[in-house]
Design an enzyme around this catalytic site. Structure first.
Site, PDB file in Angstrom:
ATOM      1  N   LYS A  52       0.845  -1.206   0.000  1.00  0.00           N
ATOM      2  CA  LYS A  52       0.000   0.000   0.000  1.00  0.00           C
ATOM      3  C   LYS A  52       0.874   1.248   0.000  1.00  0.00           C
ATOM      4  CE  LYS A  52      -3.837  -2.348   2.241  1.00  0.00           C
ATOM      5  NZ  LYS A  52      -4.479  -2.763   3.483  1.00  0.00           N
ATOM      6  N   GLN A  96      -4.903  -1.717   9.786  1.00  0.00           N
ATOM      7  CA  GLN A  96      -4.738  -3.001   9.088  1.00  0.00           C
ATOM      8  C   GLN A  96      -5.338  -4.140   9.928  1.00  0.00           C
ATOM      9  OE1 GLN A  96      -3.372  -3.425   5.900  1.00  0.00           O
ATOM     10  NE2 GLN A  96      -4.078  -5.540   6.140  1.00  0.00           N
ATOM     11  N   ASP A 119     -11.237   2.829   4.562  1.00  0.00           N
ATOM     12  CA  ASP A 119     -11.712   1.480   4.227  1.00  0.00           C
ATOM     13  C   ASP A 119     -13.239   1.436   4.152  1.00  0.00           C
ATOM     14  OD1 ASP A 119      -9.764  -0.385   3.662  1.00  0.00           O
ATOM     15  OD2 ASP A 119      -9.289  -0.782   5.766  1.00  0.00           O
TER      16      ASP A 119
END
Ligand code: NDP
Length: 282
Positions: A52, A96, A119
């Protein structure tokens, strides 16, 4: 049969995005800023985060990684999120997953401000998506939608989604319903999966079971999006990554199929970057 090449599509979308980011940077003298919080030393998570970071840099997004020990207390993690929420130099925040067992993931995800929830997993963002008023759409579902949108009009199409997780299947079912598809959301307790698949124009597999969908399940000229990522050993004992669909088995029957790897994965990362830019502009 045509391959739905997620790598190629993501590259072209990333090229477009980087131009927009460059002009934003020229106008405002700053880069969009993504903050990633990584707890513990799960090897897969480390690889994902590194990837990422690399992709963000390629399109002109600044990323900062905060690494916390696997023993960090839930309270300390929540404090880090509070600070990031309050920090005006941070545009988007990603925690994460998975988190260690002693931490309540729902609580952590809901602590991220919805203005920075890149997200889109925050319950408010999921709720808004379900109501057809999305702000931030979770990256993997959005990536699947962008792939479908690149080849067909979803209106009236019969779609089956295999897997009802909160990060893939469920939000994807809301998204595609909002786009006027007729959606069946199936799971491990569903009956007659084969028949449900056979009557669908589009099959999206997100269950985490290697080569689960076979050609007998697929109608002629169906479109398949394979979200699954499974590591298996081939005949020679070599590790390889396969999806939830038996690619070689179905390939002659379908009109489009996304490969694994090189399908949904790169599109998911593209959507993380495009969501960061969206939150930056907002
Ligand atoms: P989860 O394990 O959270 O959910 C799996 C879902 O599949 C559940 O809803 C489960 O049903 C359902 N399921 C399991 N077995 C069957 C079965 N035999 N028949 C029908 N349904 C079944 O997985 P995720 O959603 O997190 O991930 C799914 C896959 O997608 C994994 O391989 C993962 O690695 C991959 N993935 C890929 C991403 C990418 O960027 N390419 C991103 C995220 C995930 P039930 O609810 O009843 O238990």
């Amino acid at each position: 049969m045509k391959i739905l090449d997620g790598k190629l599509l993501a590259k072209s979308l990333n090229d477009e995005l980087s131009k927009k980011i460059l002009s934003y940077n020229n106008e405002y003298g700053r880069k969009p800023h993504l903050l990633v919080i990584l707890v513990g030393d799960n090897p897969a998570s480390q690889v994902y985060v590194k990837n990422k970071e690399k992709k963000a840099a390629e399109v002109g997004i600044k990323s900062t990684i905060i690494r916390l020990s696997k023993d960090v207390s839930e309270n300390n993690l929540l404090k880090v999120i509070d600070e990031a929420n309050a920090n005006i130099s941070v545009d988007s925040i990603l925690v994460q997953l998975p988190l260690p067992n002693h931490i309540n993931s729902n609580k952590v995800i809901d602590r991220i401000s919805i203005e920075k929830d890149v997200d889109g997993f925050n319950s408010k963002n999921i709720g808004l998506l379900a109501l057809g008023r999305p702000k931030v759409i979770p990256c993997t579902p959005l990536g699947c939608y962008k792939m479908l949108e690149s080849i067909l009009d979803l209106e009236g199409k019969k779609v089956i989604i295999l897997g009802r997780s909160n990060i893939v299947g469920k939000p994807l079912s809301f998204l595609l319903t909002n786009k006027n598809a007729t959606v069946t959301l199936a799971h491990s307790k569903s009956k007659n999966l084969k028949d449900l698949c056979l009557s669908s124009d589009i099959i999206i597999a997100a269950i985490g079971k290697p080569n689960f969908v076979k050609k007998e399940w697929v109608k002629e000229n169906a479109v398949i999006i394979d979200v699954g990522i499974n590591v298996i050993e081939d005949k020679n004992g070599l590790r390889k990554i396969v999806g939830d669909v038996d690619y070689e088995d179905v390939i002659k029957k379908v009109s489009f199929i996304s490969p694994v790897p090189g399908g949904v994965g790169p599109m998911t990362i593209h959507c993380l970057l495009s969501n960061t830019f969206l939150l930056t502009k907002n």
